[in-house]
Design a protein around this motif. Structure first.
Motif, PDB file in Angstrom:
ATOM      1  N   VAL A 128       0.882  -1.162   0.000  1.00  0.00           N
ATOM      2  CA  VAL A 128       0.000   0.000   0.000  1.00  0.00           C
ATOM      3  C   VAL A 128       0.920   1.212   0.000  1.00  0.00           C
ATOM      4  N   PHE A 129       0.851   2.020  -1.064  1.00  0.00           N
ATOM      5  CA  PHE A 129       1.742   3.167  -1.241  1.00  0.00           C
ATOM      6  C   PHE A 129       1.093   4.413  -0.670  1.00  0.00           C
ATOM      7  N   CYS A 142       4.004  -4.519   3.200  1.00  0.00           N
ATOM      8  CA  CYS A 142       4.829  -3.337   3.470  1.00  0.00           C
ATOM      9  C   CYS A 142       4.138  -2.114   2.885  1.00  0.00           C
ATOM     10  N   CYS A 143       4.407  -0.962   3.488  1.00  0.00           N
ATOM     11  CA  CYS A 143       3.813   0.289   2.999  1.00  0.00           C
ATOM     12  C   CYS A 143       4.920   1.301   2.697  1.00  0.00           C
ATOM     13  N   LEU A 199       0.982   2.064  11.928  1.00  0.00           N
ATOM     14  CA  LEU A 199       2.325   1.524  11.710  1.00  0.00           C
ATOM     15  C   LEU A 199       2.378   0.021  11.979  1.00  0.00           C
ATOM     16  N   ASP A 200       1.505  -0.446  12.858  1.00  0.00           N
ATOM     17  CA  ASP A 200       1.526  -1.856  13.251  1.00  0.00           C
ATOM     18  C   ASP A 200       0.855  -2.785  12.240  1.00  0.00           C
ATOM     19  N   ASN A 231       9.942   4.717   4.451  1.00  0.00           N
ATOM     20  CA  ASN A 231       9.885   6.070   3.899  1.00  0.00           C
ATOM     21  C   ASN A 231      11.076   6.360   2.992  1.00  0.00           C
ATOM     22  N   LEU A 232      10.807   7.002   1.850  1.00  0.00           N
ATOM     23  CA  LEU A 232      11.853   7.568   1.004  1.00  0.00           C
ATOM     24  C   LEU A 232      11.986   9.027   1.384  1.00  0.00           C
ATOM     25  N   HIS A 233      13.142   9.380   1.955  1.00  0.00           N
ATOM     26  CA  HIS A 233      13.387  10.740   2.439  1.00  0.00           C
ATOM     27  C   HIS A 233      14.501  11.358   1.614  1.00  0.00           C
TER      28      HIS A 233
END
Length: 308
Positions: A4-5, A81-82, A96-97, A105-107
Motif C-alpha cells: 500500500v503506497f 509493506c507500505c 504503523l503496526d 519512507n523515502l526521504h
C-alpha cells in the motif's frame, strides 16, 4: 510483496510509477484528501491520486490516518509493506503496526542530515555540495528510523530546490524499488542512524524566504535558489512585495549599498553585503513573472532606490 503506497504531491509520482512497474503488487494508495485549487477553488485530487486512478488502483483518502474506517480497510488489504513518499501526515502507531514489514519512507536527504519537512531546500540554503535520498523504517521519532539504503546526488551550480528534487524523485524511486526487493529477498537489514551529524529541516516559511540584502551575495543566491519554486524568495519595492525568481552573482565587490538598485542597459544590479548580484526574473505583486529589465523599465526605477 503486496504494497500500500502512501504519497501526495507530484514528487511522489515517479516512485508510484516505479512500484507499479516492479515485481510487487500495489494494492492501494493512501493520499491526502482532495484540496481546493485554482481560481475557482474547486476540489482537485492529489497528483498521486490521479495517477493511481489512471492505473486502476484503489485510492484511500482519510482525513486523518487514525480514522477507524481507514484503519479497518488497511487491515482488510493486509499489506506486507507500505512504502511512503511525501505523504504529508503523521502516522499513528496503530497504523504503523498493520503491515508485517512496516512502513518504509523515502526521504530526500542522507540521513541523519536534514530530518524534517524540507530537506532539499535546507541542503541548498546551507550550500551543501552533495545530498541524496534514504529509505528507512518509520518509527515514532522524526525521520529517525533505521536506514535500508541511500543514493547520492551532486548539488550543481545554479540548482534550485525544484531542479534538485526533480532528479532525486527519479533516483529515489529506483532506490525505493530496490529496497522493496531487498526486504522481500531478505538481503537488506536496516541499520540504526549514527548519533552524530543530525540536522533538522523544518518547513520553509514565507518569512524565511525574505531576502536580507545586508547578507553576502552568496547567501542571497542560496535563498533565491533554495526557495524556488516554493514559497519563492521575495523583497519589497516601494512598499509592495516583489518576488525574485532568479539572480546571478556579479564579479567585483559592490559599490552599491545593500538593496540599492542600479539599472543599466542590459542588466539590473542590486547591492548586497559583499558582491553585487544581477536580477534575472522577478514578479511584481499582482502581475506575471518578467525579466528584471522589463520590470525596471515599467516601474521607472530611479537612481538610489532600494529593495528592502
Amino acid at each position: 510483496m503486496k504494497l500500500v503506497f502512501a504519497g501526495t504531491p507530484e514528487v511522489a509520482v515517479p516512485s508510484l510509477d516505479a512500484l507499479i512497474a516492479s515485481r510487487h503488487e500495489v494494492a492501494a494508495v493512501v493520499t491526502r484528501p482532495d484540496a481546493p485549487a485554482g481560481r475557482g477553488r474547486k476540489l482537485v485530487a492529489s497528483p498521486v491520486a490521479q495517477r493511481a486512478e489512471e492505473a486502476g488502483i484503489e485510492v484511500l483518502r482519510p482525513a486523518k490516518p487514525r480514522d477507524p474506517e481507514f484503519l479497518e480497510r488497511l487491515a482488510e488489504i493486509a499489506p506486507d509493506c507500505c512504502p511512503v513518499v511525501a505523504y504529508g501526515a503523521l502516522l499513528p502507531q496503530v497504523a504503523l503496526d498493520v503491515p508485517a514489514r512496516g512502513w518504509v519512507n523515502l526521504h530526500f536527504s542522507l540521513l541523519p542530515a536534514w530530518r524534517g519537512a524540507a530537506p532539499v531546500q535546507h541542503a541548498v540554503l546551507a550550500g551543501d555540495e552533495v545530498t541524496g535520498a534514504s529509505t528507512f523504517l518509520i518509527e515514532r521519532g522524526l525521520d529517525s528510523g533505521p536506514v535500508y539504503g541511500t543514493v547520492t546526488e551532486e548539488i550543481r551550480l545554479g540548482d534550485t530546490s525544484g531542479d534538485l528534487l526533480g532528479r532525486l524523485s527519479v533516483s529515489g524511486a529506483k532506490l525505493l524499488v530496490a529496497t522493496m526487493d531487498g526486504i522481500e529477498d531478505g538481503a537488506l537489514e536496516a541499520r540504526p542512524q549514527p548519533a552524530d551529524g543530525v540536522t533538522l529541516a523544518p518547513k520553509i516559511t514565507v518569512e524565511d524566504a525574505r531576502i536580507d540584502w545586508r547578507a553576502p551575495a552568496l547567501r542571497v543566491d542560496r535563498v533565491v535558489r533554495g526557495c524556488s519554486p516554493a514559497p519563492g524568495a521575495w523583497t519589497e519595492f516601494r512598499g509592495e512585495r516583489l518576488k525574485v525568481a532568479s539572480v546571478r552573482l556579479a564579479a567585483g565587490r559592490s559599490e552599491l549599498g545593500p538593496g540599492e538598485v542600479l539599472v543599466q542597459k542590459n542588466t539590473v544590479r542590486v547591492g548586497t553585503g559583499s558582491y553585487e548580484i544581477e536580477l534575472g526574473e522577478v514578479q511584481p505583486q499582482g502581475k506575471k513573472r518578467m525579466t528584471a529589465g522589463d520590470w525596471a523599465r515599467g516601474a521607472r526605477v530611479e537612481a538610489g532606490e532600494r529593495l528592502s
